[in-house]
Scaffold this motif. Structure first.
Motif, PDB file in Angstrom:
ATOM      1  N   LEU A   1     -44.822  18.272  61.562  1.00  0.00           N
ATOM      2  CA  LEU A   1     -46.248  18.504  61.335  1.00  0.00           C
ATOM      3  C   LEU A   1     -46.948  17.287  60.748  1.00  0.00           C
ATOM      4  CD1 LEU A   1     -48.571  20.542  61.423  1.00  0.00           C
ATOM      5  CD2 LEU A   1     -47.828  21.367  59.176  1.00  0.00           C
ATOM      6  N   VAL A   2     -46.309  16.609  59.797  1.00  0.00           N
ATOM      7  CA  VAL A   2     -46.998  15.513  59.099  1.00  0.00           C
ATOM      8  C   VAL A   2     -46.449  14.145  59.469  1.00  0.00           C
ATOM      9  CG1 VAL A   2     -47.629  16.954  57.158  1.00  0.00           C
ATOM     10  CG2 VAL A   2     -45.479  15.697  57.094  1.00  0.00           C
TER      11      VAL A   2
ATOM     12  N   ALA B   1     -46.042   9.948  50.599  1.00  0.00           N
ATOM     13  CA  ALA B   1     -45.801  10.801  49.434  1.00  0.00           C
ATOM     14  C   ALA B   1     -45.272  12.161  49.863  1.00  0.00           C
ATOM     15  CB  ALA B   1     -47.095  10.962  48.635  1.00  0.00           C
ATOM     16  N   ILE B   2     -45.782  12.689  50.973  1.00  0.00           N
ATOM     17  CA  ILE B   2     -45.291  13.977  51.470  1.00  0.00           C
ATOM     18  C   ILE B   2     -43.863  13.832  51.968  1.00  0.00           C
ATOM     19  CG2 ILE B   2     -45.608  15.740  53.249  1.00  0.00           C
ATOM     20  CD1 ILE B   2     -48.579  15.350  53.038  1.00  0.00           C
ATOM     21  N   VAL B   3     -43.582  12.718  52.648  1.00  0.00           N
ATOM     22  CA  VAL B   3     -42.226  12.469  53.134  1.00  0.00           C
ATOM     23  C   VAL B   3     -41.236  12.460  51.968  1.00  0.00           C
ATOM     24  CG1 VAL B   3     -40.724  10.811  54.317  1.00  0.00           C
ATOM     25  CG2 VAL B   3     -43.070  11.204  55.151  1.00  0.00           C
ATOM     26  N   GLN B   4     -41.627  11.809  50.893  1.00  0.00           N
ATOM     27  CA  GLN B   4     -40.750  11.758  49.716  1.00  0.00           C
ATOM     28  C   GLN B   4     -40.607  13.132  49.071  1.00  0.00           C
ATOM     29  OE1 GLN B   4     -38.948   9.029  48.772  1.00  0.00           O
ATOM     30  NE2 GLN B   4     -37.959  10.535  47.415  1.00  0.00           N
ATOM     31  N   ALA B   5     -41.684  13.900  49.059  1.00  0.00           N
ATOM     32  CA  ALA B   5     -41.632  15.247  48.481  1.00  0.00           C
ATOM     33  C   ALA B   5     -40.697  16.144  49.279  1.00  0.00           C
ATOM     34  CB  ALA B   5     -43.035  15.844  48.434  1.00  0.00           C
ATOM     35  N   ILE B   6     -40.687  15.955  50.595  1.00  0.00           N
ATOM     36  CA  ILE B   6     -39.771  16.728  51.436  1.00  0.00           C
ATOM     37  C   ILE B   6     -38.333  16.386  51.075  1.00  0.00           C
ATOM     38  CG2 ILE B   6     -38.959  17.065  53.806  1.00  0.00           C
ATOM     39  CD1 ILE B   6     -41.847  16.629  54.743  1.00  0.00           C
TER      40      ILE B   6
ATOM     41  N   GLU C   1     -37.088  18.020  47.993  1.00  0.00           N
ATOM     42  CA  GLU C   1     -37.029  19.485  48.035  1.00  0.00           C
ATOM     43  C   GLU C   1     -38.099  20.125  47.158  1.00  0.00           C
ATOM     44  OE1 GLU C   1     -34.985  21.606  49.819  1.00  0.00           O
ATOM     45  OE2 GLU C   1     -34.299  19.856  50.940  1.00  0.00           O
ATOM     46  N   ARG C   2     -39.251  19.434  47.046  1.00  0.00           N
ATOM     47  CA  ARG C   2     -40.343  20.039  46.304  1.00  0.00           C
ATOM     48  C   ARG C   2     -41.146  20.972  47.215  1.00  0.00           C
ATOM     49  NH1 ARG C   2     -43.375  14.968  43.870  1.00  0.00           N
ATOM     50  NH2 ARG C   2     -42.174  13.840  45.448  1.00  0.00           N
ATOM     51  N   TYR C   3     -41.930  21.831  46.595  1.00  0.00           N
ATOM     52  CA  TYR C   3     -42.827  22.698  47.361  1.00  0.00           C
ATOM     53  C   TYR C   3     -44.077  21.887  47.741  1.00  0.00           C
ATOM     54  CZ  TYR C   3     -40.051  26.838  46.284  1.00  0.00           C
ATOM     55  OH  TYR C   3     -39.041  27.768  46.199  1.00  0.00           O
ATOM     56  N   ILE C   4     -44.477  22.073  48.967  1.00  0.00           N
ATOM     57  CA  ILE C   4     -45.626  21.313  49.483  1.00  0.00           C
ATOM     58  C   ILE C   4     -46.599  22.300  50.115  1.00  0.00           C
ATOM     59  CG2 ILE C   4     -46.398  19.544  51.111  1.00  0.00           C
ATOM     60  CD1 ILE C   4     -43.422  18.508  50.944  1.00  0.00           C
ATOM     61  N   CYS C   5     -47.859  22.153  49.805  1.00  0.00           N
ATOM     62  CA  CYS C   5     -48.903  22.995  50.407  1.00  0.00           C
ATOM     63  C   CYS C   5     -49.926  22.095  51.103  1.00  0.00           C
ATOM     64  CB  CYS C   5     -49.596  23.854  49.356  1.00  0.00           C
ATOM     65  SG  CYS C   5     -51.004  24.797  50.024  1.00  0.00           S
ATOM     66  N   LEU C   6     -50.030  22.257  52.398  1.00  0.00           N
ATOM     67  CA  LEU C   6     -51.107  21.619  53.170  1.00  0.00           C
ATOM     68  C   LEU C   6     -52.161  22.674  53.432  1.00  0.00           C
ATOM     69  CD1 LEU C   6     -49.045  19.660  55.871  1.00  0.00           C
ATOM     70  CD2 LEU C   6     -49.740  18.878  53.607  1.00  0.00           C
ATOM     71  N   TYR C   7     -53.403  22.347  53.204  1.00  0.00           N
ATOM     72  CA  TYR C   7     -54.445  23.338  53.462  1.00  0.00           C
ATOM     73  C   TYR C   7     -55.664  22.651  54.071  1.00  0.00           C
ATOM     74  CZ  TYR C   7     -56.879  21.796  49.178  1.00  0.00           C
ATOM     75  OH  TYR C   7     -57.535  21.066  48.218  1.00  0.00           O
TER      76      TYR C   7
ATOM     77  N   ILE D   1     -47.415  26.505  53.377  1.00  0.00           N
ATOM     78  CA  ILE D   1     -46.641  26.248  52.164  1.00  0.00           C
ATOM     79  C   ILE D   1     -45.186  26.098  52.582  1.00  0.00           C
ATOM     80  CG2 ILE D   1     -46.010  27.097  49.877  1.00  0.00           C
ATOM     81  CD1 ILE D   1     -48.546  28.788  49.915  1.00  0.00           C
ATOM     82  N   ALA D   2     -44.557  24.989  52.176  1.00  0.00           N
ATOM     83  CA  ALA D   2     -43.194  24.694  52.615  1.00  0.00           C
ATOM     84  C   ALA D   2     -42.324  24.322  51.426  1.00  0.00           C
ATOM     85  CB  ALA D   2     -43.209  23.552  53.631  1.00  0.00           C
ATOM     86  N   HIS D   3     -41.044  24.614  51.580  1.00  0.00           N
ATOM     87  CA  HIS D   3     -40.033  24.175  50.617  1.00  0.00           C
ATOM     88  C   HIS D   3     -39.058  23.308  51.399  1.00  0.00           C
ATOM     89  CE1 HIS D   3     -36.603  25.117  47.569  1.00  0.00           C
ATOM     90  NE2 HIS D   3     -37.231  23.978  47.281  1.00  0.00           N
ATOM     91  N   GLY D   4     -39.097  22.004  51.160  1.00  0.00           N
ATOM     92  CA  GLY D   4     -38.367  21.090  52.018  1.00  0.00           C
ATOM     93  C   GLY D   4     -39.082  20.979  53.352  1.00  0.00           C
ATOM     94  N   SER D   5     -38.309  20.824  54.428  1.00  0.00           N
ATOM     95  CA  SER D   5     -38.926  20.638  55.731  1.00  0.00           C
ATOM     96  C   SER D   5     -38.864  21.875  56.607  1.00  0.00           C
ATOM     97  CB  SER D   5     -38.248  19.473  56.467  1.00  0.00           C
ATOM     98  OG  SER D   5     -38.867  19.243  57.720  1.00  0.00           O
ATOM     99  N   LEU D   6     -37.842  22.745  56.410  1.00  0.00           N
ATOM    100  CA  LEU D   6     -37.599  23.813  57.370  1.00  0.00           C
ATOM    101  C   LEU D   6     -38.146  25.166  56.938  1.00  0.00           C
ATOM    102  CD1 LEU D   6     -33.922  22.923  58.380  1.00  0.00           C
ATOM    103  CD2 LEU D   6     -36.050  22.259  59.493  1.00  0.00           C
TER     104      LEU D   6
END
Length: 756
Positions: free
Chosen positions: A492-493, A499-504, A507-513, A669-674
């Motif tokens: 998706l990204v 920064a999002i790549v590193q967050a993935i 294993e942090r939670y990521i929210c794209l809105y 809202i994602a936790h990691g990539s999958l």
């Protein structure tokens, strides 16, 4: 005694007869009579001999323009004329006797009294019966240049050349030149008529040079011309006789003739008639040329079609056809800015970047980045493919300074090859690009293999999705890449935001809105952050805006920044790239499904998903919570091909695009990539508002599984939204079904001009 004559019997200046034009006035209208035209046609019996009349006509035109008695010829100018070798005409030896004979015939007829201009004209046409129409008129023009040239040359040189002075005395030219101001209106009338005769003669010549393979005698345009050219030749010769009558009348005549003004009016009337004839012929000639151009363009288009259908050993014929084969260096290297030959591209993979001059800054910026990663990074030595810009210019509007400046600004930012002169791209190439490759407004990237064969009609979708990983950018490679893909946040990204790549990875939670509802954004970000803090999960929130980010989205970003609501992308190119990748996934997936299930491709032009070419967007009802899939015909009655409703990537992409089209806020809202949850923003906000009712499940199930369970009651069969597909959606097959209920969806047309 033999030399003695009396004044009573000797002709005087006052009593000398000269041919009159006034007696022929009735023929000005009667000569166009069918009987007279039949008489003229009866004199025309060409023997098939053909010669190039243009060199002779150039000499004639030059002579007539210099022949005015009032022109001043200096000794220096005389030397220049003697040394001018441009007057050498190979056919003059064969035609000189004919020209002399015509000149003598005209002089003789114009020297006697009671000259019948019509009879003289017909007599000359009989004399030239074996010549084509263009040759007839040029030969008579040459005779006029001969006689008028002798008169003008004597008048111009009598003051500086003894021989010219003696001849001028015999012709009584000194007395004539003493009254030059009185004669000027008549001389001007002669010169104006000669100018008109030159113009109409060239027009007749140009008609005869039209290519017979494109404009044969049987074509309607030439049939019209054939009926008018004899009339034009007749009036040209007749006007030449009128000029000759004036010249002859000026020689040896007295003040009574000098002061006459009627003849100037007669010549002006003839000039007006000849100009009208020339204007009519010019319009017909322009019409013929337009038709010839259309036929030539069609033939060139068909030749281009055959060229692309033929197997070649390399790509040279294809590239030369596309980029003006007559120029040895038609391209400019975007790095060195030097002109280069297409030979540099021999047997290379060539990607044709096709666009008009309205490329968006974001699009060009991202494309240059992808190109530079391959050509100027670690893979630079490989040079696995080359990009060439093929600009498609609207030929209905002239190439002006504004367009040139726009072109140069775009080209200056391009590191790849581009044409030195875009206006030299053949119209047949533009037509082929529009029809065969269906280019309208949205840029294309057509991929040619080393033999010039099209291996992908548009690789931009692949480039946006996978970048250089999609090399060699063939449809086979595209299919292979999709087989390896699953729905994940990385897809998706991509690498839009490091920064999002590193967050993935962390294993942090990521929210794209996304969306533009300011109140929803404030409530959602505040509530989600509070919940994340309560359940102690590391959360990164990033606002990704809407497709086609404009001023409203910039204002939303400024608000998010000022109030520190979440992360955001300040660079609108990143926002644009996020959404264009989603659209590219849609197109790429749909083309793949069309191919897999043998669905026929309709040859629609770019535009809305409606019959015809609308060039705008289509509105398609869909499901805001679950998305919509594949455009189509709601009344076709065909079953939905197996596999579409099971393609999770396609369903997720269509859902996100549906949110954007319908103006709905949304979040992923994602936790990691999958592990991802994607939902409508309003329903998600309502569910989060009821967090107290399901927060106990978070401890046992985890945040995302608990959220999924909490969202199940919000999943209803009532749904109504829309999907606005971009202008090139005509490439996608015409069936749209709802991802929720699998029923065909209605289709509407949207014309939108959004200038916020």
């Amino acid at each position: 005694m033999a030399l003695t004559t009396t004044s009573a019997t000797a002709p005087t200046m006052a009593t000398t007869h000269r041919p009159s034009l006034r007696g022929d006035r009735h023929l000005f209208s009667a000569s166009d009579d069918a009987i007279v035209m039949k008489q003229i046609q009866g004199t025309h019996t060409p023997d098939g001999r053909d010669f190039d009349v243009k060199p002779l006509m150039r000499v004639v035109e030059d002579g007539l323009r210099r022949a005015s008695p009032t022109a001043v010829i200096t000794q220096h100018a005389s030397v220049e004329l003697l040394e001018d070798k441009g007057h050498q005409v190979e056919s003059i030896e064969l035609l000189s006797f004919t020209i002399h004979r015509i000149a003598s015939e005209i002089s003789y007829k114009c020297s006697g009294s009671g000259n019948d201009a019509h009879a003289t004209t017909v007599g000359i046409l009989h004399l030239l019966s074996t010549f084509d129409w263009d040759a007839k008129v040029v030969l008579v023009m040459a005779a006029l240049a001969n006689n008028y040239g002798q008169f003008g040359l004597t008048a111009q040189l009598h003051a500086v050349n003894p021989l010219a002075k003696s001849i001028a005395t015999l012709k009584q030219l000194p007395e004539l030149l003493e009254h030059i101001e009185v004669l000027r209106p008549r001389l001007d009338a002669v010169n104006n008529l000669i100018k008109a005769l030159i113009d109409v003669t060239w027009c007749i010549i140009e008609f005869n040079e039209l290519p017979p393979e494109h404009m044969g005698a049987e074509t309607p345009e030439m049939q019209v011309a054939v009926t008018h050219i004899p009339t034009a030749v007749y009036w040209t010769i007749r006007s030449i006789i009128a000029c000759e009558s004036q010249i002859t009348g000026l020689i040896g005549l007295g003040h009574d003739y000098i002061s006459a003004t009627t003849e100037a009016w007669e010549l002006s009337s003839l000039a007006h008639k000849v100009n009208n004839i020339q204007g009519h012929l010019t319009k017909q000639l322009d019409h013929c040329r337009r038709n010839i151009k259309e036929k030539q363009h069609w033939e060139a288009f068909q030749a281009l079609e055959r060229l692309f259908d033929t197997t070649h050993i390399d790509n040279m014929k294809i590239l030369r056809a596309l980029f003006y084969s007559k120029d040895e260096h038609p391209l400019i290297d975007g790095v060195t800015k030097k002109r280069v030959s297409v030979e540099l591209l021999r047997r290379k993979i060539v990607m044709l970047f096709i666009s008009d001059l309205d490329i968006s800054h974001e699009e060009l910026f991202v494309l240059v980045q992808i190109y530079n990663e391959t050509h100027h990074g670690g893979q630079a030595l490989e040079r696995r493919y080359e990009v060439v810009w093929l600009p498609i210019i609207d030929r209905h509007h002239p190439w002006d300074l504004t367009k040139e400046e726009r072109y140069n600004r775009l080209a200056s930012d391009m590191p790849w090859y581009y044409p030195n002169n875009p206006s030299m791209i053949d119209p047949a190439v533009v037509r082929y690009v529009r029809q065969a490759w269906r280019f309208d407004k949205k840029p294309l990237m057509v991929v040619l293999d080393p033999q010039g064969k099209v291996v992908c009609p548009n690789a931009l979708h692949m480039m946006w999705i996978w970048g250089s990983l999609a090399f060699p950018f063939t449809s086979i490679r595209e299919e292979a890449l999709w087989k390896e893909e699953i729905w994940r946040l990385d897809l998706l990204v991509d690498e839009i935001d490091p920064a999002i790549v590193q967050a993935i990875r962390d294993e942090r939670y990521i929210c794209l809105y996304g969306g533009e509802d300011v109140n929803w954004i404030k409530q959602f970000t505040s509530l989600l952050r509070r919940i994340a803090q309560e359940v102690r999960i590391p959360l990164e929130m990033v606002y990704v805006g809407k497709s086609n980010p404009k001023e409203r989205i910039k204002k939303v970003i400024n608000m998010i920044s000022t109030e520190k609501l979440s992360g955001y992308w300040q660079d609108t190119a990143m926002v644009w790239f996020f959404w264009v990748r989603l659209e590219s996934m849609l197109h790429s997936k749909m083309q793949l499904h069309d191919k897999s299930y043998g669905i026929p491709r309709h040859n629609h032009n770019h535009g809305a998903i409606v019959p015809g070419n609308f060039g705008h967007s289509a509105i398609v009802p869909g499901n805001p919570g679950h998305g919509a899939i594949v455009p189509g015909n709601p009344h076709s009655g065909h079953e939905v091909p197996n596999g579409l409703e099971n393609d999770q990537i396609l369903l997720e992409v269509m859902s996100l695009l549906s949110y954007d089209s319908g103006g709905h806020p949304w979040a992923v809202i994602a936790h990691g990539s999958l592990d991802l949850v994607r939902y409508d923003g309003r329903k998600l906000l309502e569910c989060l508002g009821q967090f107290e009712t399901w927060k106990d499940r978070v401890e046992f199930e985890g945040f995302l599984p608990a959220l999924r369970g909490a969202l199940e009651p919000y999943h209803t069969h009532e749904h109504c939204t829309r999907l606005i597909l971009p202008g090139d959606a005509g490439r996608i097959k015409e069936r749209v079904v709802c991802a929720e209920c699998k029923k065909p969806m209605e289709k509407f047309v949207l014309y939108q001009c959004c200038n916020d």
